[in-house]
Design a protein around this motif. Structure first.
Motif, PDB file in Angstrom:
ATOM      1  N   LEU A   1       0.824  -1.199   0.000  1.00 55.17           N
ATOM      2  CA  LEU A   1       0.000   0.000   0.000  1.00 55.17           C
ATOM      3  C   LEU A   1       0.862   1.253   0.000  1.00 55.17           C
ATOM      4  N   VAL A   2       1.836   1.320   0.877  1.00 60.35           N
ATOM      5  CA  VAL A   2       2.685   2.512   0.950  1.00 60.35           C
ATOM      6  C   VAL A   2       3.515   2.661  -0.331  1.00 60.35           C
ATOM      7  N   ALA A   3       3.994   1.550  -0.870  1.00 66.77           N
ATOM      8  CA  ALA A   3       4.739   1.623  -2.131  1.00 66.77           C
ATOM      9  C   ALA A   3       3.849   2.151  -3.257  1.00 66.77           C
ATOM     10  N   LEU A   4       2.600   1.723  -3.273  1.00 69.97           N
ATOM     11  CA  LEU A   4       1.680   2.137  -4.331  1.00 69.97           C
ATOM     12  C   LEU A   4       1.178   3.568  -4.146  1.00 69.97           C
ATOM     13  N   MET A   5       1.306   4.116  -2.949  1.00 66.35           N
ATOM     14  CA  MET A   5       0.901   5.504  -2.725  1.00 66.35           C
ATOM     15  C   MET A   5       1.692   6.462  -3.606  1.00 66.35           C
ATOM     16  N   ALA A   6       2.898   6.078  -3.965  1.00 67.07           N
ATOM     17  CA  ALA A   6       3.756   6.937  -4.781  1.00 67.07           C
ATOM     18  C   ALA A   6       3.758   6.512  -6.250  1.00 67.07           C
ATOM     19  N   SER A   7       2.786   5.711  -6.660  1.00 63.07           N
ATOM     20  CA  SER A   7       2.797   5.185  -8.030  1.00 63.07           C
ATOM     21  C   SER A   7       1.606   5.704  -8.832  1.00 63.07           C
ATOM     22  N   ASP A   8       1.650   5.390 -10.124  1.00 62.99           N
ATOM     23  CA  ASP A   8       0.540   5.753 -11.011  1.00 62.99           C
ATOM     24  C   ASP A   8      -0.709   4.924 -10.729  1.00 62.99           C
ATOM     25  N   ALA A   9      -0.540   3.811 -10.031  1.00 62.91           N
ATOM     26  CA  ALA A   9      -1.676   2.928  -9.721  1.00 62.91           C
ATOM     27  C   ALA A   9      -2.395   3.363  -8.448  1.00 62.91           C
ATOM     28  N   TRP A  10      -2.095   4.539  -7.936  1.00 59.65           N
ATOM     29  CA  TRP A  10      -2.641   4.948  -6.652  1.00 59.65           C
ATOM     30  C   TRP A  10      -4.165   4.976  -6.627  1.00 59.65           C
ATOM     31  N   GLN A  11      -4.801   5.568  -7.626  1.00 57.36           N
ATOM     32  CA  GLN A  11      -6.254   5.737  -7.571  1.00 57.36           C
ATOM     33  C   GLN A  11      -6.966   4.392  -7.491  1.00 57.36           C
ATOM     34  N   VAL A  12      -6.527   3.430  -8.302  1.00 52.06           N
ATOM     35  CA  VAL A  12      -7.131   2.095  -8.272  1.00 52.06           C
ATOM     36  C   VAL A  12      -6.873   1.440  -6.920  1.00 52.06           C
ATOM     37  N   THR A  13      -5.662   1.609  -6.410  1.00 51.32           N
ATOM     38  CA  THR A  13      -5.300   1.041  -5.107  1.00 51.32           C
ATOM     39  C   THR A  13      -6.161   1.648  -4.007  1.00 51.32           C
ATOM     40  N   ARG A  14      -6.278   2.961  -4.003  1.00 53.07           N
ATOM     41  CA  ARG A  14      -7.082   3.659  -2.987  1.00 53.07           C
ATOM     42  C   ARG A  14      -8.516   3.152  -3.012  1.00 53.07           C
ATOM     43  N   GLU A  15      -9.106   3.102  -4.202  1.00 56.89           N
ATOM     44  CA  GLU A  15     -10.489   2.638  -4.319  1.00 56.89           C
ATOM     45  C   GLU A  15     -10.644   1.215  -3.797  1.00 56.89           C
ATOM     46  N   GLY A  16      -9.695   0.354  -4.112  1.00 55.82           N
ATOM     47  CA  GLY A  16      -9.752  -1.030  -3.651  1.00 55.82           C
ATOM     48  C   GLY A  16      -9.707  -1.146  -2.138  1.00 55.82           C
ATOM     49  N   PHE A  17      -8.815  -0.373  -1.499  1.00 51.37           N
ATOM     50  CA  PHE A  17      -8.709  -0.437  -0.041  1.00 51.37           C
ATOM     51  C   PHE A  17      -9.928   0.190   0.637  1.00 51.37           C
ATOM     52  N   VAL A  18     -10.457   1.276   0.074  1.00 52.63           N
ATOM     53  CA  VAL A  18     -11.670   1.878   0.647  1.00 52.63           C
ATOM     54  C   VAL A  18     -12.837   0.903   0.520  1.00 52.63           C
ATOM     55  N   GLN A  19     -12.967   0.248  -0.614  1.00 48.63           N
ATOM     56  CA  GLN A  19     -14.047  -0.732  -0.794  1.00 48.63           C
ATOM     57  C   GLN A  19     -13.903  -1.909   0.169  1.00 48.63           C
ATOM     58  N   LEU A  20     -12.669  -2.326   0.414  1.00 47.56           N
ATOM     59  CA  LEU A  20     -12.436  -3.402   1.383  1.00 47.56           C
ATOM     60  C   LEU A  20     -12.999  -3.003   2.745  1.00 47.56           C
ATOM     61  N   TRP A  21     -12.680  -1.785   3.185  1.00 55.54           N
ATOM     62  CA  TRP A  21     -13.202  -1.339   4.479  1.00 55.54           C
ATOM     63  C   TRP A  21     -14.712  -1.134   4.431  1.00 55.54           C
ATOM     64  N   GLN A  22     -15.243  -0.664   3.313  1.00 48.04           N
ATOM     65  CA  GLN A  22     -16.694  -0.475   3.217  1.00 48.04           C
ATOM     66  C   GLN A  22     -17.429  -1.798   3.398  1.00 48.04           C
ATOM     67  N   ARG A  23     -16.863  -2.875   2.878  1.00 46.82           N
ATOM     68  CA  ARG A  23     -17.499  -4.179   3.021  1.00 46.82           C
ATOM     69  C   ARG A  23     -17.301  -4.774   4.414  1.00 46.82           C
ATOM     70  N   MET A  24     -16.142  -4.561   5.001  1.00 49.40           N
ATOM     71  CA  MET A  24     -15.805  -5.215   6.265  1.00 49.40           C
ATOM     72  C   MET A  24     -16.139  -4.376   7.502  1.00 49.40           C
ATOM     73  N   GLN A  25     -15.903  -3.084   7.424  1.00 47.26           N
ATOM     74  CA  GLN A  25     -16.184  -2.190   8.556  1.00 47.26           C
ATOM     75  C   GLN A  25     -16.694  -0.855   7.997  1.00 47.26           C
ATOM     76  N   PRO A  26     -17.939  -0.846   7.520  1.00 48.64           N
ATOM     77  CA  PRO A  26     -18.463   0.347   6.851  1.00 48.64           C
ATOM     78  C   PRO A  26     -18.397   1.618   7.699  1.00 48.64           C
ATOM     79  N   HIS A  27     -18.501   1.470   8.999  1.00 48.82           N
ATOM     80  CA  HIS A  27     -18.462   2.641   9.879  1.00 48.82           C
ATOM     81  C   HIS A  27     -17.081   3.306   9.901  1.00 48.82           C
ATOM     82  N   ARG A  28     -16.051   2.622   9.414  1.00 48.32           N
ATOM     83  CA  ARG A  28     -14.690   3.165   9.413  1.00 48.32           C
ATOM     84  C   ARG A  28     -14.230   3.586   8.017  1.00 48.32           C
ATOM     85  N   ALA A  29     -15.005   3.310   6.990  1.00 45.79           N
ATOM     86  CA  ALA A  29     -14.561   3.523   5.608  1.00 45.79           C
ATOM     87  C   ALA A  29     -14.201   4.972   5.310  1.00 45.79           C
ATOM     88  N   ASP A  30     -15.000   5.927   5.779  1.00 46.29           N
ATOM     89  CA  ASP A  30     -14.700   7.339   5.513  1.00 46.29           C
ATOM     90  C   ASP A  30     -13.400   7.767   6.188  1.00 46.29           C
TER      91      ASP A  30
END
Length: 137
Positions: A16-45
């Protein structure tokens, strides 16, 4: 603590930290936010905001070559992921799938070795990420 959860969290945090500095960041961010939305929706924001802040910190640290800050960010995200996996073990399969998507080929072992060396004159430098055997005659 389950070693598999620990290993997966370490790999996820490092990727995750390596990808924060890459061109793949937006896709990575969306994937991790969706993971939290499914598992702990109250923490996703909150996680989305932490991801954005982490990206800004990563960019500043990379520009300044501040390896300590990057190491701290990896540790923070490893902890967040570990806590998520402990609370929701079923998230492990989703995290693996996400890592395969955004960081294919990345090892699930987050061991990182950074080596730097400078030699001059007739100096020799021997570096290894693990075992090294030198037989000079």
């Amino acid at each position: 603590m389950d070693p598999e959860i620990t290993s997966l969290a370490q790999a996820g945090g490092a990727a995750l930290v390596a990808l924060m500095a890459s061109d793949a960041w937006q896709v990575t961010r969306e994937g991790f936010v969706q993971l939290w939305q499914r598992m702990q929706p109250h923490r996703a924001d909150a996680v989305a905001a932490q991801l954005d802040a982490g990206r800004a910190e990563t960019a500043a640290a990379a520009e300044a070559d501040d390896q300590e800050v990057l190491r701290e960010l990896r540790t923070e995200w490893q902890g967040r992921l570990r806590r998520l996996l402990v609370a929701r073990p079923e998230a492990a399969a989703e995290l693996r799938r996400l890592l395969d998507e955004v960081a294919p080929g990345a090892p699930l072992d987050s061991s990182t070795v950074t080596q730097r060396a400078t030699a001059s004159g007739h100096a020799r430098i021997y570096q290894a990420g693990r075992d090294q055997h030198i037989n000079e005659r």
